[in-house]
Each structure stands twice: as C-alpha cells, then as structure tokens.
Scaffold this motif. Structure first.
Motif: not given
Length: 454
Positions: A164-184
């Motif tokens: 996120s600090a580099q401005g890659f907001a979508k990539e930062a989002m994706f890194s969390i999404l893949i784990g959280a969706i998999l968790n569900i």
C-alpha cells in the motif's frame, strides 16, 4: 524494476480527493474481508447445533492472545511501511528498501520467539483471560493450532502495508482477499462438512494466512514492486531497527493494550456475569470490528498520501488529505454505529441464535457502541499521527484510552453497578479519548507541520 517516476506522479501530483478514493476503496474492501477471518469463524461456530455458544466463547477468550500475537506485526506494518513511504517521498529508494529488508528480519524474529513462549504458558494465560473449566478445552483446541500459523499471520499483516505504501492499493487488497475468501470456503468445509468444530476454524485460518503471506512475499520480490525484498538488506541495520521499534511502539502499544484490555474485560465479565456475558462480549467486539473496519481501511489506504507528502514537504497536500480523512471517517463511523444501536438484536443474530445471548445483546450493545459515534476522529488521528512520525502522540492516545481510563473503569464500575459497568467503561473511555484527539488536532498537529515542513 518498475519505473519509479510513476510513483511520484501518483502520490505527489494527482488530486487529493481522487487519490484518496483510488487508494482507500481497495483498502476498505480488503479490511472488511480481512476481519471476516475471525468473524466468519464466530458466525459458523455460533450456529452449531451443539456447543455453539461454548465454542464461540472459547474463541472469545483466545482473543487477547491473538491480538497480542498480531501486535508484533505493528513494527513492520505500522512503522516500517510509513518510514519507507517517507523515504520514497525523499526519493531515497535505497533507504526505503533497507527499511523493508530490516522489517522482514524483525518480523521473522518475532515469528519464531513469540509462539514458542505462548505455547509454554498457554493454559495459565487462558485462565487469566477468563477461561472457565467448560470453555478451556475449546480455547486450547483453537489456540494450539493457531500458534503453528504465527509466522504466516505476522508476515501477512506486517508486509502488506509495504504494498500500500507504494500506491498499489488493488494489489494490497488482493493479497488480503485471497486469504479471506479462502478462509470462508475452508470454514464451511472444515466446520460444516467435516464437523471439525473449533479446530476446523483454526485450520482454515492458518491455511488462509499462509496463502496470503506467500503471495505478499512473491509480490515484494517481483519486478512490479517499486521496492523489493533483497537478501543484502535482510542483515540487521541497528539504526534502522531502532527507528522501526521507536515508531512501531505506538501501534504495538495500541494492540498489546487491546490484549490487556481483553483480559480485564473477560475477568470482570466472568466475575459479575459468567460465561453468558463473556460470549456476549465476543459478539459485541466482533460487531465493533465489523463497523470500524471500513474506517480503518479508509485511513490505512490514505496514509501513504500523508507520509509521502510529509517526506516531500508538501504541507498543503498533507492538510487537505487530513481534512478529508478525519471528516469522512467520523461521518461513516457515526452512521454505522447509529444503525447498530437501533437494531442490536437483528445484527447480533448474525452470530448466534441463542435467545439468552440475544436478550443480553439487546441490553449491552447500545451502551457498548455509544462512544463510536465520535470515535472516527481518534481512528483517523492515530493513522495520521503515525503517518508523519508522531509516535509519542499515538502512544499517549493509546495509553490514555485503555490504560488510564478503560481498564481501571472496567474494574471499578462493576463493583457499584454490576456487570453493565464493563460496558459503561467502554462508552466513557471512547468519548473521552475522542475528545482528546480533537484537542490534539486543534493545538498540536498544525504546529508540528509548521516546524517540520519549513
């Protein structure tokens, strides 16, 4: 390596309003999904036909341990990342990568030491945190498995802010999404299909965090990232480590005192209300997490704008971003809090179908959530103060709310008004600390900018 000029154009030139939306919306989505790690566990367990309430309460008493573990990611994520962003603003890319490398090394050190210590003392810790004889087996089943995934938890939480600090907001989002969706998905498989109960919830969380962590490490070693994890920068530079520990102490204190707070609340609830109120608190904390996550995500996504432009000495953009962040955070959190206070039973029914628990929630939730009506100022303030390196101010706010107000009040008030005193303590502390944050913005913040941006 990616053309670093693109980073300058985005954080230094684009209109503030547009930039905040661009960076914060993915962060909000990511934070909402991320909180589902624990909340989805609680929803699945709370609706089990047998022992659902006990399993839910078992996770509740492990909450201080889990928060305590997560707190050690603060040094990388909420100190290393802002420091790195400030160096990016100064065009010092080598120093920014050194900070990233040292943050990785520090995180790995904590990931080895912390779970080992907790595993040795897990039973006395859980007893201290309010586990009764009935709850202990469930709490141990969850914690024993969760500890194996500590390295993945700390890497995922600690390194994602560098994206996120580099401005890659979508990539930062994706890194969390893949784990959280998999968790569900895994929660459903392990809890509902394989009937593994609370152990299934822990297994799902560990696997999901591992996938998320591996993706983050992959991105930070790829050509797309402005900053890369490099072996030569993994060697500890003790001046950088000192800077990370100094700034990170604020976020660490905020989270570790959250763990201490959990101990105090659970002990008071167990003493004056029993397992029923400990379980109700687990639900109340989940609801508070759920409604505050959009605001946290918003502040988290917008923080690189503050840090970068502070490093670039662009006071006008820092002030404009601050006004937008504080105003938006306060309005959104107030609205969501208002809804929970009006519909406490409906919202609580997402987590349990136990009529006794729901009756308790009807009584406690409006009181517990009341302070959140103005707490957006503190949420945004914490992020902004850290973004410009005001670690002492952030530490003060954390200690003031939890150590000086909430913990003493949670111990004293129940002696006079019973179990509801715990929830009144939360209300009083939240209001008082939010007012304090407002005063800091009025009397201190502008002076700091004037002094450091001449």
């Amino acid at each position: 390596m990616t053309d670093r000029k693109k980073l300058n154009d985005k954080l230094e030139v684009e209109p503030i309003g547009k930039l905040i939306v661009e960076l914060s919306v993915p962060a909000i989505i990511a934070q909402i999904v991320n909180v589902l790690y624990n909340i989805i566990d609680r929803i699945f367990l709370g609706h089990l036909d047998s022992a659902g309430t006990l399993a839910l309460t078992g996770i509740g008493v492990t909450f201080p341990v889990i928060v305590g573990i997560s707190a050690f990611s603060s040094f990388a994520g909420y100190a290393g990342a802002p420091l790195s962003a400030i160096e990016l603003g100064r065009k010092n890319f080598k120093k920014a990568e050194k900070i990233l490398g040292n943050s990785v090394s520090l995180t790995m050190f904590f990931a080895i030491i912390i779970p080992f210590i907790i595993f040795i003392f897990r039973k006395p810790l859980l007893l201290t945190f309010g586990a009764s004889e009935n709850i202990m087996p469930y709490a141990l089943d969850y914690l024993n498995l969760y500890l194996f995934g500590t390295v993945f938890v700390l890497l995922a939480l600690g390194l994602n802010p560098f994206i996120s600090a580099q401005g890659f907001a979508k990539e930062a989002m994706f890194s969390i999404l893949i784990g959280a969706i998999l968790n569900i998905i895994l929660d459903y498989i392990f809890i509902s299909i394989f009937s593994l109960g609370i152990r299934g919830a822990a297994i799902a969380t560990v696997i999901s965090q591992a996938v998320s962590a591996l993706w983050i490490v992959y991105f930070l070693t790829s050509k797309k990232s402005f900053l890369n994890i490099k072996l030569k920068y993994l060697r500890p530079d003790f001046k950088i480590i000192k800077d990370i520990l100094s700034l990170g102490t604020s976020s660490f204190t905020m989270q570790i005192t959250e763990s201490m707070l959990g101990v105090t609340l659970n002990k008071s609830l167990q003493t004056y209300g029993g397992d029923l109120y400990v379980g109700a608190m687990a639900i109340a904390q989940s609801i508070m997490q759920l409604i505050s996550i959009p605001v946290r995500g918003f502040c988290y996504g917008a923080q690189p704008i503050i840090s970068y432009n502070f490093g670039a000495k662009n006071k006008k953009r820092v002030l404009k971003a601050t006004k937008i962040i504080v105003g938006s955070a306060t309005i959104v959190l107030s609205f969501l809090t208002f809804l929970t206070m009006i519909f406490p039973v409906f919202i609580s029914s997402m987590f349990t179908k136990d009529p006794m628990v729901l009756e308790v929630m009807k009584k406690i939730l409006p009181v517990f959530m009341g302070g959140m009506l103005i707490f957006g100022v503190q949420y945004s303030g914490q992020s902004i103060f850290l973004g410009i390196g005001l670690s002492k101010t952030s530490i003060f706010l954390a200690l003031f709310r939890k150590i000086l107000l909430l913990i003493p009040l949670a111990i004293v008030l129940p002696k006079y008004v019973g179990v509801m005193g715990v929830f009144y303590a939360e209300l009083i502390s939240d209001v008082a600390s939010a007012i304090t944050a407002i005063l800091i913005f009025i009397f201190i913040f502008r002076k700091v900018l004037d002094k450091n941006m001449k």
